[in-house]
Motif scaffolding. Structure first.
Motif, PDB file in Angstrom:
ATOM      1  N   MET A 135       0.516  -0.952  -0.135  1.00 48.54           N
ATOM      2  CA  MET A 135       0.237   0.400  -0.316  1.00 48.54           C
ATOM      3  C   MET A 135       0.876   1.834   0.070  1.00 48.54           C
ATOM      4  O   MET A 135       2.529   1.384   1.120  1.00 48.54           O
ATOM      5  CB  MET A 135      -0.766   0.045   0.977  1.00 48.54           C
ATOM      6  N   ARG A 136       0.872   2.266  -1.442  1.00 48.10           N
ATOM      7  CA  ARG A 136       1.108   2.997  -1.025  1.00 48.10           C
ATOM      8  C   ARG A 136       0.924   4.833  -1.293  1.00 48.10           C
ATOM      9  O   ARG A 136      -0.819   4.562  -1.715  1.00 48.10           O
ATOM     10  CB  ARG A 136       2.310   3.202  -2.405  1.00 48.10           C
ATOM     11  N   PRO A 137       1.018   5.651  -1.139  1.00 44.96           N
ATOM     12  CA  PRO A 137       0.202   7.212  -1.364  1.00 44.96           C
ATOM     13  C   PRO A 137       0.325   6.934  -3.301  1.00 44.96           C
ATOM     14  O   PRO A 137       1.515   6.236  -3.562  1.00 44.96           O
ATOM     15  CB  PRO A 137       1.114   8.208  -0.931  1.00 44.96           C
ATOM     16  N   LEU A 138      -0.542   8.072  -3.797  1.00 48.23           N
ATOM     17  CA  LEU A 138      -0.925   7.762  -5.338  1.00 48.23           C
ATOM     18  C   LEU A 138       0.251   9.205  -5.395  1.00 48.23           C
ATOM     19  O   LEU A 138       0.638   9.712  -4.906  1.00 48.23           O
ATOM     20  CB  LEU A 138      -2.187   8.675  -6.125  1.00 48.23           C
ATOM     21  N   ASP A 139       1.065   8.352  -7.262  1.00 53.60           N
ATOM     22  CA  ASP A 139       2.026   9.480  -7.513  1.00 53.60           C
ATOM     23  C   ASP A 139       0.810  10.503  -7.900  1.00 53.60           C
ATOM     24  O   ASP A 139      -0.077  10.880  -8.283  1.00 53.60           O
ATOM     25  CB  ASP A 139       2.931   8.592  -8.209  1.00 53.60           C
ATOM     26  N   GLU A 140       1.469  11.401  -8.944  1.00 53.09           N
ATOM     27  CA  GLU A 140       0.811  12.639  -9.391  1.00 53.09           C
ATOM     28  C   GLU A 140       0.015  12.400 -10.412  1.00 53.09           C
ATOM     29  O   GLU A 140      -0.958  13.299 -10.100  1.00 53.09           O
ATOM     30  CB  GLU A 140       2.137  13.699  -9.093  1.00 53.09           C
ATOM     31  N   LYS A 141       1.006  11.401 -11.648  1.00 55.38           N
ATOM     32  CA  LYS A 141      -0.132  11.048 -12.224  1.00 55.38           C
ATOM     33  C   LYS A 141      -1.412  10.335 -12.048  1.00 55.38           C
ATOM     34  O   LYS A 141      -2.710  10.455 -12.137  1.00 55.38           O
ATOM     35  CB  LYS A 141       0.377   9.985 -13.603  1.00 55.38           C
ATOM     36  N   GLU A 142      -1.014   9.281 -11.121  1.00 56.52           N
ATOM     37  CA  GLU A 142      -2.124   8.834 -10.368  1.00 56.52           C
ATOM     38  C   GLU A 142      -3.316   9.465  -9.689  1.00 56.52           C
ATOM     39  O   GLU A 142      -4.840   9.613  -9.653  1.00 56.52           O
ATOM     40  CB  GLU A 142      -1.607   7.344  -9.315  1.00 56.52           C
ATOM     41  N   THR A 143      -2.892  10.694  -9.228  1.00 62.19           N
ATOM     42  CA  THR A 143      -3.438  11.385  -8.170  1.00 62.19           C
ATOM     43  C   THR A 143      -4.502  12.063  -9.364  1.00 62.19           C
ATOM     44  O   THR A 143      -6.320  12.332  -8.964  1.00 62.19           O
ATOM     45  CB  THR A 143      -2.801  12.543  -7.328  1.00 62.19           C
ATOM     46  N   THR A 144      -4.181  12.918 -10.619  1.00 57.94           N
ATOM     47  CA  THR A 144      -4.494  13.294 -11.490  1.00 57.94           C
ATOM     48  C   THR A 144      -5.939  12.685 -11.751  1.00 57.94           C
ATOM     49  O   THR A 144      -6.463  13.363 -11.856  1.00 57.94           O
ATOM     50  CB  THR A 144      -3.651  14.234 -12.351  1.00 57.94           C
ATOM     51  N   ALA A 145      -5.725  11.888 -12.119  1.00 61.91           N
ATOM     52  CA  ALA A 145      -6.215  10.353 -12.557  1.00 61.91           C
ATOM     53  C   ALA A 145      -8.277  10.301 -12.086  1.00 61.91           C
ATOM     54  O   ALA A 145      -8.683  10.677 -12.434  1.00 61.91           O
ATOM     55  CB  ALA A 145      -5.892   9.370 -12.883  1.00 61.91           C
ATOM     56  N   VAL A 146      -7.558  10.003 -10.613  1.00 69.98           N
ATOM     57  CA  VAL A 146      -8.190   9.818  -9.652  1.00 69.98           C
ATOM     58  C   VAL A 146      -9.481  11.212  -9.422  1.00 69.98           C
ATOM     59  O   VAL A 146     -10.228  11.458  -9.348  1.00 69.98           O
ATOM     60  CB  VAL A 146      -7.927   9.426  -8.204  1.00 69.98           C
ATOM     61  N   PHE A 147      -8.762  12.322  -9.398  1.00 73.18           N
ATOM     62  CA  PHE A 147      -9.314  13.929  -9.214  1.00 73.18           C
ATOM     63  C   PHE A 147     -10.291  13.952 -10.115  1.00 73.18           C
ATOM     64  O   PHE A 147     -11.638  14.870 -10.274  1.00 73.18           O
ATOM     65  CB  PHE A 147      -8.467  15.194  -8.746  1.00 73.18           C
ATOM     66  N   GLU A 148      -9.911  13.632 -11.378  1.00 74.67           N
ATOM     67  CA  GLU A 148     -10.528  14.575 -12.898  1.00 74.67           C
ATOM     68  C   GLU A 148     -11.913  13.613 -12.427  1.00 74.67           C
ATOM     69  O   GLU A 148     -12.983  14.216 -12.989  1.00 74.67           O
ATOM     70  CB  GLU A 148      -9.609  14.154 -14.599  1.00 74.67           C
ATOM     71  N   LYS A 149     -11.745  12.277 -11.844  1.00 75.77           N
ATOM     72  CA  LYS A 149     -12.470  11.361 -12.466  1.00 75.77           C
ATOM     73  C   LYS A 149     -13.565  11.586 -11.466  1.00 75.77           C
ATOM     74  O   LYS A 149     -15.618  11.616 -11.456  1.00 75.77           O
ATOM     75  CB  LYS A 149     -12.511   9.886 -11.933  1.00 75.77           C
ATOM     76  N   LEU A 150     -12.797  12.112  -9.583  1.00 81.68           N
ATOM     77  CA  LEU A 150     -14.124  12.705  -9.158  1.00 81.68           C
ATOM     78  C   LEU A 150     -14.982  13.467  -9.164  1.00 81.68           C
ATOM     79  O   LEU A 150     -15.895  14.006  -8.990  1.00 81.68           O
ATOM     80  CB  LEU A 150     -13.286  13.030  -7.374  1.00 81.68           C
ATOM     81  N   PHE A 151     -13.545  14.603  -9.701  1.00 83.87           N
ATOM     82  CA  PHE A 151     -14.524  16.422  -9.695  1.00 83.87           C
ATOM     83  C   PHE A 151     -15.475  15.518 -11.517  1.00 83.87           C
ATOM     84  O   PHE A 151     -16.841  17.039 -10.452  1.00 83.87           O
ATOM     85  CB  PHE A 151     -13.511  16.528 -10.601  1.00 83.87           C
ATOM     86  N   LYS A 152     -15.802  15.065 -12.272  1.00 82.76           N
ATOM     87  CA  LYS A 152     -16.219  14.690 -12.258  1.00 82.76           C
ATOM     88  C   LYS A 152     -18.393  14.841 -11.938  1.00 82.76           C
ATOM     89  O   LYS A 152     -19.212  15.330 -12.374  1.00 82.76           O
ATOM     90  CB  LYS A 152     -16.596  13.941 -13.678  1.00 82.76           C
TER      91      LYS A 152
END
Length: 175
Positions: free
Chosen positions: A1-18
């Motif tokens: 288990m690890r924190p999300l990197d920059e690219k993964e964080t962007t993908a997750v936040f874009e989907k949640l922001f939708k």
């Protein structure tokens, strides 16, 4: 288990922001209420076996005692990364999305089962819809008794629904 990197964080936040819009900050800055510590910390996103979990920091600290291969799940699984690298929300994130949704759709009881089987929502089965919903916006689908059923994308502008026929698609399921 690890924190999300920059690219993964962007993908997750874009989907949640939708689906949540500006309410995304409430998800990110939400204080945790669990744990023995005072305040309990905050909630964070962690990646484990291509799945993204929404979990409190105190639970993450306690889970470090468990080896990675024995850890099955922690917190709420909100989505997963596909082999192609895109992020998909899972139905477990429905409670989180329903609490912070920007656009909502309520279904009549006659069309609830059809939506749950994966069929699109027709205008005739639509009970209510929030104002200013545009085509392509993420919507959370509720029953008329405010029970979250799923989420999807809107196919038609909410302002243009009154003039349209009852056989057109209003919402397509994403799950």
């Amino acid at each position: 288990m690890r924190p999300l990197d920059e690219k993964e964080t962007t993908a997750v936040f874009e989907k949640l922001f939708k689906f949540t819009g500006p309410n995304l900050k409430h998800i990110v800055e939400r204080p945790a209420t669990e744990g023995p510590e005072d305040g309990g910390g905050r909630y964070c996103f962690r990646l484990h076996k291509n799945r993204v979990f929404y979990v409190s920091e105190s639970l993450v600290r306690r889970a470090t005692n468990i080896s990675r291969d024995r850890l099955a799940s922690i917190g709420t699984c909100i989505g997963k990364f596909t082999k192609g690298g895109s992020f998909r929300l899972t139905v477990q994130s429905l409670d989180l999305l329903a609490a912070h949704a920007r656009h909502k759709v309520w279904l009549k009881p006659t069309s609830e089962q059809s939506f749950l089987f994966g069929n699109p929502v027709l205008k005739g089965g639509l009970g209510r819809i929030t104002e200013n919903t545009k085509a392509g916006d993420g919507v959370v689908v509720f029953s008329m008794s405010d029970l979250p059923l799923g989420f999807g994308s809107c196919c038609k502008v909410s302002a243009g629904l009154q003039e349209s026929r009852s056989e057109i698609y209003c919402c397509q399921s994403s799950v």
